[in-house]
Design an enzyme around this catalytic site. Structure first.
Site, PDB file in Angstrom:
ATOM      1  N   ASP A   1      94.047 -94.405 -79.230  1.00  8.77           N
ATOM      2  CA  ASP A   1      93.204 -93.215 -79.198  1.00  8.77           C
ATOM      3  C   ASP A   1      94.074 -91.974 -79.032  1.00  8.77           C
ATOM      4  O   ASP A   1      94.987 -91.951 -78.211  1.00  8.77           O
ATOM      5  CB  ASP A   1      92.196 -93.319 -78.049  1.00  8.77           C
ATOM      6  CG  ASP A   1      91.084 -92.293 -78.178  1.00  8.77           C
ATOM      7  OD1 ASP A   1      90.574 -92.107 -79.292  1.00  8.77           O
ATOM      8  OD2 ASP A   1      90.735 -91.671 -77.166  1.00  8.77           O
TER       9      ASP A   1
ATOM     10  N   HIS B   1      89.239 -79.291 -77.296  1.00 13.09           N
ATOM     11  CA  HIS B   1      89.047 -80.288 -76.244  1.00 13.09           C
ATOM     12  C   HIS B   1      90.240 -80.290 -75.288  1.00 13.09           C
ATOM     13  O   HIS B   1      90.065 -80.247 -74.061  1.00 13.09           O
ATOM     14  CB  HIS B   1      88.859 -81.674 -76.862  1.00 13.09           C
ATOM     15  CG  HIS B   1      88.817 -82.785 -75.860  1.00 13.09           C
ATOM     16  ND1 HIS B   1      87.762 -82.962 -74.988  1.00 13.09           N
ATOM     17  CD2 HIS B   1      89.704 -83.773 -75.579  1.00 13.09           C
ATOM     18  CE1 HIS B   1      87.998 -84.017 -74.220  1.00 13.09           C
ATOM     19  NE2 HIS B   1      89.175 -84.525 -74.559  1.00 13.09           N
TER      20      HIS B   1
ATOM     21  N   GLU C   1      82.752 -89.641 -75.445  1.00 16.21           N
ATOM     22  CA  GLU C   1      83.638 -88.780 -76.232  1.00 16.21           C
ATOM     23  C   GLU C   1      83.266 -88.947 -77.695  1.00 16.21           C
ATOM     24  O   GLU C   1      83.264 -90.062 -78.221  1.00 16.21           O
ATOM     25  CB  GLU C   1      85.114 -89.127 -75.994  1.00 16.21           C
ATOM     26  CG  GLU C   1      85.576 -88.759 -74.585  1.00 16.21           C
ATOM     27  CD  GLU C   1      87.088 -88.819 -74.402  1.00 16.21           C
ATOM     28  OE1 GLU C   1      87.764 -89.539 -75.175  1.00 16.21           O
ATOM     29  OE2 GLU C   1      87.584 -88.148 -73.476  1.00 16.21           O
TER      30      GLU C   1
ATOM     31  N   ASP D   1      84.351 -93.006 -77.355  1.00 15.71           N
ATOM     32  CA  ASP D   1      85.362 -93.481 -76.392  1.00 15.71           C
ATOM     33  C   ASP D   1      84.807 -93.228 -74.983  1.00 15.71           C
ATOM     34  O   ASP D   1      85.166 -92.259 -74.319  1.00 15.71           O
ATOM     35  CB  ASP D   1      86.666 -92.703 -76.645  1.00 15.71           C
ATOM     36  CG  ASP D   1      87.790 -93.121 -75.721  1.00 15.71           C
ATOM     37  OD1 ASP D   1      87.815 -94.286 -75.307  1.00 15.71           O
ATOM     38  OD2 ASP D   1      88.648 -92.261 -75.412  1.00 15.71           O
TER      39      ASP D   1
ATOM     40  N   GLN E   1      89.426 -92.238 -64.197  1.00 13.84           N
ATOM     41  CA  GLN E   1      90.521 -91.652 -64.981  1.00 13.84           C
ATOM     42  C   GLN E   1      91.329 -90.638 -64.157  1.00 13.84           C
ATOM     43  O   GLN E   1      92.564 -90.633 -64.180  1.00 13.84           O
ATOM     44  CB  GLN E   1      89.920 -90.971 -66.213  1.00 13.84           C
ATOM     45  CG  GLN E   1      90.937 -90.387 -67.191  1.00 13.84           C
ATOM     46  CD  GLN E   1      90.253 -89.632 -68.336  1.00 13.84           C
ATOM     47  OE1 GLN E   1      89.035 -89.624 -68.472  1.00 13.84           O
ATOM     48  NE2 GLN E   1      91.047 -88.988 -69.173  1.00 13.84           N
TER      49      GLN E   1
ATOM     50  N   LYS F   1      88.998 -95.930 -69.362  1.00 17.57           N
ATOM     51  CA  LYS F   1      88.571 -95.969 -70.753  1.00 17.57           C
ATOM     52  C   LYS F   1      88.582 -97.388 -71.335  1.00 17.57           C
ATOM     53  O   LYS F   1      88.213 -97.572 -72.493  1.00 17.57           O
ATOM     54  CB  LYS F   1      89.467 -95.061 -71.605  1.00 17.57           C
ATOM     55  CG  LYS F   1      89.192 -93.572 -71.389  1.00 17.57           C
ATOM     56  CD  LYS F   1      90.280 -92.717 -71.978  1.00 17.57           C
ATOM     57  CE  LYS F   1      90.027 -91.235 -71.793  1.00 17.57           C
ATOM     58  NZ  LYS F   1      89.047 -90.668 -72.732  1.00 17.57           N
TER      59      LYS F   1
HETATM   60 MN    MN Z   1      89.196 -90.399 -76.416  1.00 19.12          MN
END
Ligand code: MN
Length: 417
Positions: A125, A132, A198, A232, A239, A252
């Protein structure tokens, strides 16, 4: 290119996501039937396992559809991809002499279960949206240090988990993990309270490279078989505590959802678009030979349990600063082997305006500003029972290229108590 006419009448409507121009690939089953490869056309699918068995495919290849996945086709490479698309276009076009033989192999979409369209080998990813990266960086490190020093020079990524990539419609259990509030002395273990989505595109690699082999951006693009929508899912509290110095891990790793139809590179070709202007020139190995992005209209909707959905994000993939081809060229630049079946996430796709933000982290600005839904309910992050759905389509002259939806419903955490 205008709408191409098909003998499947529902494929000729301007509003169908699946006109003859699209021909996306999936794996489907009806009640009591084994999963099989199929191509979507209008409100139906054509059962390709049956079409191949009936000898109607007429391609000079080994059996392609004996297994319920597209990996066999993907591994054959661009010449076969093109021949198959040409053949399917001919078979399904208005006036096709094969109409009578094919009609028994059409299945209404409403009767179908949709399965994973391919076996994911590895999942990487990226982080390719400047908006973002700037939003997240501003929240985590302040406006002056928003973009990491490397961001303008290369596509940043992390290696994710292929084992938990699931197809749209699969429930998502709220993950548990180590959580530590900034003011707490020590972490505790429990359900994530900051569960997020996401909005991303996924590129599917069809070809393979050997260890030690590198790729130009054009060669990397040639390896791409097609695209899906990709969510995602991210547990922001897990995180935030785990991510330094090696990047996201359990926050994730618990789930990634993809849409069920692989939209081919050929179907998207009329929608190529250039990257936004760059602040700095890229090193030669990352420079693109032409437009490598796509202008795909994207949206996310959130529906609380037993309530109507609200559109919470509307953006476009042409906002990305790095294409999948550039990400793959960068991935291979060390000699890392790419394999047929690898899935490459674009990174969250956010635009310059508030309604174009592709995650709740950004929409609620780190949980400080609630997002109001049309139902009157407020959200900072996802709650149990919420259904989050991604939508995507490219818009042509009287037709659209749709992806089908990419949806998941949040289920309560599994707790010991
Ligand atoms: Mn992502």
């Amino acid at each position: 290119m205008p709408l191409m006419q098909s003998w499947v009448a529902s494929a000729n409507a301007a509003t169908t996501p699946f006109p003859l121009n699209n021909l996306p690939y999936g794996v489907v089953s009806t009640n009591g039937q084994d999963p099989r490869c199929a191509v979507a056309i209008g409100a139906c699918v054509l059962d390709l396992t049956a079409v191949e068995e009936a000898g109607l495919l007429a391609l000079d290849t080994p059996t392609l559809f004996a297994h319920p996945s597209w990996n066999s086709v993907m591994a054959e490479g661009p010449a076969l991809w093109s021949a198959l698309r040409t053949r399917l276009t001919t078979l399904l076009a208005a006036g096709s002499p094969a109409q009578e033989q094919l009609a028994p192999h059409l299945i209404p979409m409403s009767d179908l279960h949709l399965h994973m369209p391919f076996e994911v080998r590895e999942f990487t990813d990226f982080y390719a949206s400047k908006h973002h990266a700037t939003n997240v960086g501003t929240m985590f490190r302040g406006a002056e240090n928003a973009l990491p020093a490397n961001w303008l020079h290369m596509p940043i990524g992390y290696n994710g988990r292929a084992s938990t990539v699931v197809v749209s419609g699969t429930d998502i259990t709220r993950p548990c993990g180590q959580l530590k509030a900034p003011e707490a002395d020590a972490p505790h273990f429990g359900p994530s309270a900051r569960l997020d989505f996401e909005l991303e595109l996924g590129a599917i690699i069809g070809g393979s490279t050997q260890m030690g082999e590198t790729l130009t951006v054009q060669e990397a693009d040639d390896l791409i078989f097609g695209y899906v929508l990709l969510n995602d899912w991210s547990a922001r509290d897990i995180q935030a505590w785990e991510y330094q110095p090696l990047g996201p891990f359990q926050g994730k790793a618990f789930a990634t959802t993809i849409s069920p139809w692989i939209v081919t590179k050929a179907a998207l070709d009329p929608f190529r678009s250039k990257a936004p202007p760059r602040d700095l020139p890229l090193l030669p190995y990352l420079q693109e030979p032409g437009p490598m992005l796509y202008d795909i209209t994207l949206a996310a909707t959130l529906a609380p349990e037993n309530a109507a959905a609200t559109t919470i994000s509307q953006t476009t993939s042409s906002q990305l600063s790095y294409s999948a081809a550039q990400q793959i060229a960068h991935h291979a630049s060390s000699g890392c082997a790419m394999r047929s079946g690898d899935l490459i996430g674009s990174g969250t796709i956010s635009g310059p305006k508030r309604h174009m933000r592709g995650s709740l982290l950004e929409l609620s600005w780190g949980g400080t500003k609630p997002l109001m839904l049309d139902t009157g309910q407020a959200r900072h992050f996802l709650e149990d029972g919420d259904t989050l759905t991604l939508h995507g389509s490219a818009h042509g002259d009287g037709y659209q290229i749709g992806f089908g939806s990419c949806s998941g419903t949040i289920r309560p955490a599994r707790t010991a108590s």
